[in-house]
Design an enzyme around this catalytic site. Structure first.
Site, PDB file in Angstrom:
ATOM      1  N   TYR A  32       0.883  -1.173  -0.200  1.00 27.22           N
ATOM      2  CA  TYR A  32      -0.146   0.101  -0.028  1.00 27.22           C
ATOM      3  C   TYR A  32       0.863   1.261  -0.055  1.00 27.22           C
ATOM      4  O   TYR A  32       0.961   2.130   0.854  1.00 27.22           O
ATOM      5  CB  TYR A  32      -0.821   0.085   1.264  1.00 27.22           C
ATOM      6  CG  TYR A  32      -2.356   0.765   0.908  1.00 27.22           C
ATOM      7  CD1 TYR A  32      -3.174   0.119   0.065  1.00 27.22           C
ATOM      8  CD2 TYR A  32      -2.518   2.024   1.094  1.00 27.22           C
ATOM      9  CE1 TYR A  32      -4.567   0.671  -0.419  1.00 27.22           C
ATOM     10  CE2 TYR A  32      -3.384   2.631   0.677  1.00 27.22           C
ATOM     11  CZ  TYR A  32      -4.627   2.029   0.191  1.00 27.22           C
ATOM     12  OH  TYR A  32      -5.779   2.748  -0.374  1.00 27.22           O
ATOM     13  N   LEU A  33       1.615   1.306  -0.950  1.00 22.14           N
ATOM     14  CA  LEU A  33       3.017   2.210  -1.098  1.00 22.14           C
ATOM     15  C   LEU A  33       2.596   3.718  -1.120  1.00 22.14           C
ATOM     16  O   LEU A  33       1.356   3.979  -1.650  1.00 22.14           O
ATOM     17  CB  LEU A  33       3.628   1.822  -2.253  1.00 22.14           C
ATOM     18  CG  LEU A  33       4.368   0.602  -2.302  1.00 22.14           C
ATOM     19  CD1 LEU A  33       5.175   0.384  -3.664  1.00 22.14           C
ATOM     20  CD2 LEU A  33       5.181   0.001  -1.155  1.00 22.14           C
ATOM     21  N   HIS A  37       7.314   5.226   1.382  1.00 19.45           N
ATOM     22  CA  HIS A  37       8.075   3.978   0.929  1.00 19.45           C
ATOM     23  C   HIS A  37       9.073   4.413  -0.108  1.00 19.45           C
ATOM     24  O   HIS A  37      10.177   4.021  -0.289  1.00 19.45           O
ATOM     25  CB  HIS A  37       6.988   3.227   0.740  1.00 19.45           C
ATOM     26  CG  HIS A  37       6.115   2.288   1.557  1.00 19.45           C
ATOM     27  ND1 HIS A  37       4.808   2.490   1.490  1.00 19.45           N
ATOM     28  CD2 HIS A  37       6.330   1.902   2.484  1.00 19.45           C
ATOM     29  CE1 HIS A  37       4.210   1.953   2.600  1.00 19.45           C
ATOM     30  NE2 HIS A  37       5.248   1.505   3.394  1.00 19.45           N
ATOM     31  N   LYS A 149       9.781   6.764  10.629  1.00 24.30           N
ATOM     32  CA  LYS A 149       8.373   6.574  11.381  1.00 24.30           C
ATOM     33  C   LYS A 149       8.434   5.551  12.343  1.00 24.30           C
ATOM     34  O   LYS A 149       7.529   5.477  12.987  1.00 24.30           O
ATOM     35  CB  LYS A 149       7.744   6.480  10.121  1.00 24.30           C
ATOM     36  CG  LYS A 149       6.274   5.925  10.304  1.00 24.30           C
ATOM     37  CD  LYS A 149       5.342   6.967  10.752  1.00 24.30           C
ATOM     38  CE  LYS A 149       3.977   6.430  10.900  1.00 24.30           C
ATOM     39  NZ  LYS A 149       3.658   5.024  10.591  1.00 24.30           N
ATOM     40  N   SER A 186       0.370   3.683   5.689  1.00 21.15           N
ATOM     41  CA  SER A 186      -0.577   2.922   4.964  1.00 21.15           C
ATOM     42  C   SER A 186      -1.920   2.946   5.641  1.00 21.15           C
ATOM     43  O   SER A 186      -3.168   2.798   4.894  1.00 21.15           O
ATOM     44  CB  SER A 186       0.080   1.420   4.714  1.00 21.15           C
ATOM     45  OG  SER A 186       1.008   1.524   4.185  1.00 21.15           O
TER      46      SER A 186
HETATM   47  P1  AMP Z   1       5.244  -0.551   6.204  1.00 15.33           P
HETATM   48  O1  AMP Z   1       4.931  -1.038   5.098  1.00 15.33           O
HETATM   49  O2  AMP Z   1       4.349   0.297   6.996  1.00 15.33           O
HETATM   50  O3  AMP Z   1       5.741  -1.745   7.056  1.00 15.33           O
HETATM   51  O4  AMP Z   1       6.826   0.453   6.168  1.00 15.33           O
HETATM   52  C1  AMP Z   1       7.870  -0.099   5.435  1.00 15.33           C
HETATM   53  C2  AMP Z   1       9.072   0.875   5.549  1.00 15.33           C
HETATM   54  O5  AMP Z   1       8.614   2.232   5.244  1.00 15.33           O
HETATM   55  C3  AMP Z   1       9.483   0.802   7.270  1.00 15.33           C
HETATM   56  O6  AMP Z   1      10.828   0.866   7.260  1.00 15.33           O
HETATM   57  C4  AMP Z   1       8.719   2.271   7.570  1.00 15.33           C
HETATM   58  O7  AMP Z   1       9.302   2.796   8.792  1.00 15.33           O
HETATM   59  C5  AMP Z   1       8.772   3.027   6.189  1.00 15.33           C
HETATM   60  N1  AMP Z   1       7.878   4.149   6.409  1.00 15.33           N
HETATM   61  C6  AMP Z   1       6.544   3.993   6.696  1.00 15.33           C
HETATM   62  N2  AMP Z   1       5.901   5.087   6.565  1.00 15.33           N
HETATM   63  C7  AMP Z   1       6.956   6.071   6.461  1.00 15.33           C
HETATM   64  C8  AMP Z   1       7.075   7.450   6.348  1.00 15.33           C
HETATM   65  N3  AMP Z   1       5.850   8.210   6.416  1.00 15.33           N
HETATM   66  N4  AMP Z   1       8.308   8.131   6.366  1.00 15.33           N
HETATM   67  C9  AMP Z   1       9.287   7.394   5.957  1.00 15.33           C
HETATM   68  N5  AMP Z   1       9.452   5.999   6.127  1.00 15.33           N
HETATM   69  C10 AMP Z   1       8.068   5.515   6.443  1.00 15.33           C
END
Ligand code: AMP
Length: 282
Positions: A32-33, A37, A149, A186
Site C-alpha cells: 500500500y505504497l 516508502h 516513522k 498505509s
Molecule cells: P510498512 O509498509 O508500513 O511496514 O513500512 C515499510 C517501511 O517504510 C518501514 O521501514 C517504515 O518505517 C517506512 N515508512 C513508513 N511510513 C513512512 C513515512 N511516512 N516516512 C518514511 N518512512 C516510512
C-alpha cells in the site's frame, strides 16, 4: 522491473548479481505504497546498483486482536508505483512461501523491545525480526532502508544486525509527512475524514513539545505531561503511549539532553497511529 514471488528464483538472480559485484539495496515493506516508502526506494537507488523492494503483509507481527485482515492492500497500484519509482526487482512472496507448514523458528531481540510498541504489541518485534532476518538471508543486501516513522523497529533491526554479526548496513530515513503534518502511513486510509483531522494533533503536539525543549524546558516529565494533556484534548484520540527517551539507547532520562526522541502511539477509532520527532537539545 522483474516481479518475483519464489524464494529460489530470487536467490538464483541474487547469486548472479553478487558474482558481478553489484551493490544491492533493499526496502522491505507491507505494501500500500505511499511517498514514505518511495523515499526509501529513492535513497536505495542513489546508493546502490540494484534496488529490491519486498511487499509482504507479515502475519506474525500482528497480534490476534490487531488489524491484519483490515490492513490495506493494493497490488496493482503498488506494482505501478514500484515500477515508476525505478525498483529493479519486486519480491512479493505468499504466506506459504515464507512460512511453510513446518516453519518453526523465531528471532527475539531482548531489552530494547520491552518499551514503546514492544510493550503494547506483545510478540510484534519477534514477528518483525524473524521476517526481516529471513528476507535479509534471501536478498543478501549490502544496505537496507527503514523509516524513522517506525523508529523502534529501525533500532531493533540495528541491534539484531550487531548482535548477529550481519554484514548489511541499516539506514534510517526521515519521516515523510502530508502537507498538513500527518505522518504518511498505509493505515491512514482506514480512518474517516474526522479521524484524519483529529490525528493532526500528533504532529502538532510533538512540534510544540520540541519547541518547549529547544526553549529550555529540560524536565522530561513536564514535556511528557504537556504532550499527554494536548493529545487528551482531542476527543477522538485514545492514547496508547507518550514517551520521551534517549534517541540512541531508547533509555529513559529525567532531564533531556543530547539527541532525544519524543514518541507517541494513539488510536483514532480502530486505527492505531504512531509518530515521533527526534531533536538535539544542547
Ligand atoms: P510498512 O509498509 O508500513 O511496514 O513500512 C515499510 C517501511 O517504510 C518501514 O521501514 C517504515 O518505517 C517506512 N515508512 C513508513 N511510513 C513512512 C513515512 N511516512 N516516512 C518514511 N518512512 C516510512
Amino acid at each position: 522491473m522483474k516481479v518475483i514471488n519464489s524464494i529460489i528464483e530470487l536467490k538464483t538472480i541474487i547469486g548472479t548479481l553478487k558474482k558481478s559485484g553489484k551493490m544491492i539495496g533493499f526496502v522491505p515493506t507491507m505494501g500500500y505504497l505511499h511517498e514514505g516508502h518511495l523515499s526509501l526506494i529513492n535513497m536505495s537507488r542513489q546508493d546502490n546498483n540494484i534496488t529490491i523492494l519486498s511487499i509482504f503483509v507479515n502475519p506474525t507481527q500482528f497480534g490476534p486482536n490487531e488489524d491484519f485482515e483490515r490492513y490495506p492492500r493494493d497490488f496493482e497500484g503498488d506494482l505501478k508505483k514500484a515500477e515508476e519509482s525505478g525498483v529493479d526487482i519486486l519480491f512479493t512472496p505468499s504466506s506459504v512461501e515464507m512460512y511453510p507448514k513446518d516453519f518453526n523458528t523465531c528471532i527475539e531481540v531482548l531489552g530494547i523491545t520491552d518499551k514503546l510498541c514492544g510493550r503494547s504489541r506483545t510478540g510484534h518485534f519477534k514477528g518483525v525480526c524473524t521476517i526481516v532476518l529471513k528476507l535479509f538471508n534471501i536478498v543478501e543486501p549490502n544496505k537496507a532502508y527503514f523509516g524513522q516513522k517506525d523508529i523502534q523497529q529501525a533500532e531493533v533491526i540495528k541491534k539484531m544486525a550487531r548482535d548477529l554479526n550481519l554484514t548489511v548496513d541499516i539506514i534510517t530515513c526521515p519521516i515523510v509527512r502530508e502537507k498538513n503534518g500527518l505522518a504518511m502511513s498505509s493505515r491512514n486510509v482506514n480512518m474517516s475524514n474526522e479521524e484524519r483531522m483529529a490525528a493532526l494533533i500528533l504532529s502538532k503536539s510533538l512540534n510544540e513539545a520540541v519547541n518547549m525543549a529547544v526553549n529550555g524546558e529540560v524536565k522530561t516529565e513536564k514535556l511528557r505531561e504537556y504532550l499527554i494533556k494536548k493529545i487528551r484534548s482531542e476527543k477522538l484520540a485514545d492514547m496508547d503511549y507518550v514517551e520521551i527517551l534517549d534517541a540512541e539507547t531508547l533509555d529513559y532520562m529525567e532531564t533531556v539532553k543530547g539527541r532525544i526522541l519524543l514518541a507517541v502511539a494513539v488510536r483514532f477509532g480502530k486505527t492505531r497511529l504512531i509518530d515521533n520527532v527526534i531533536v538535539e537539545v544542547k
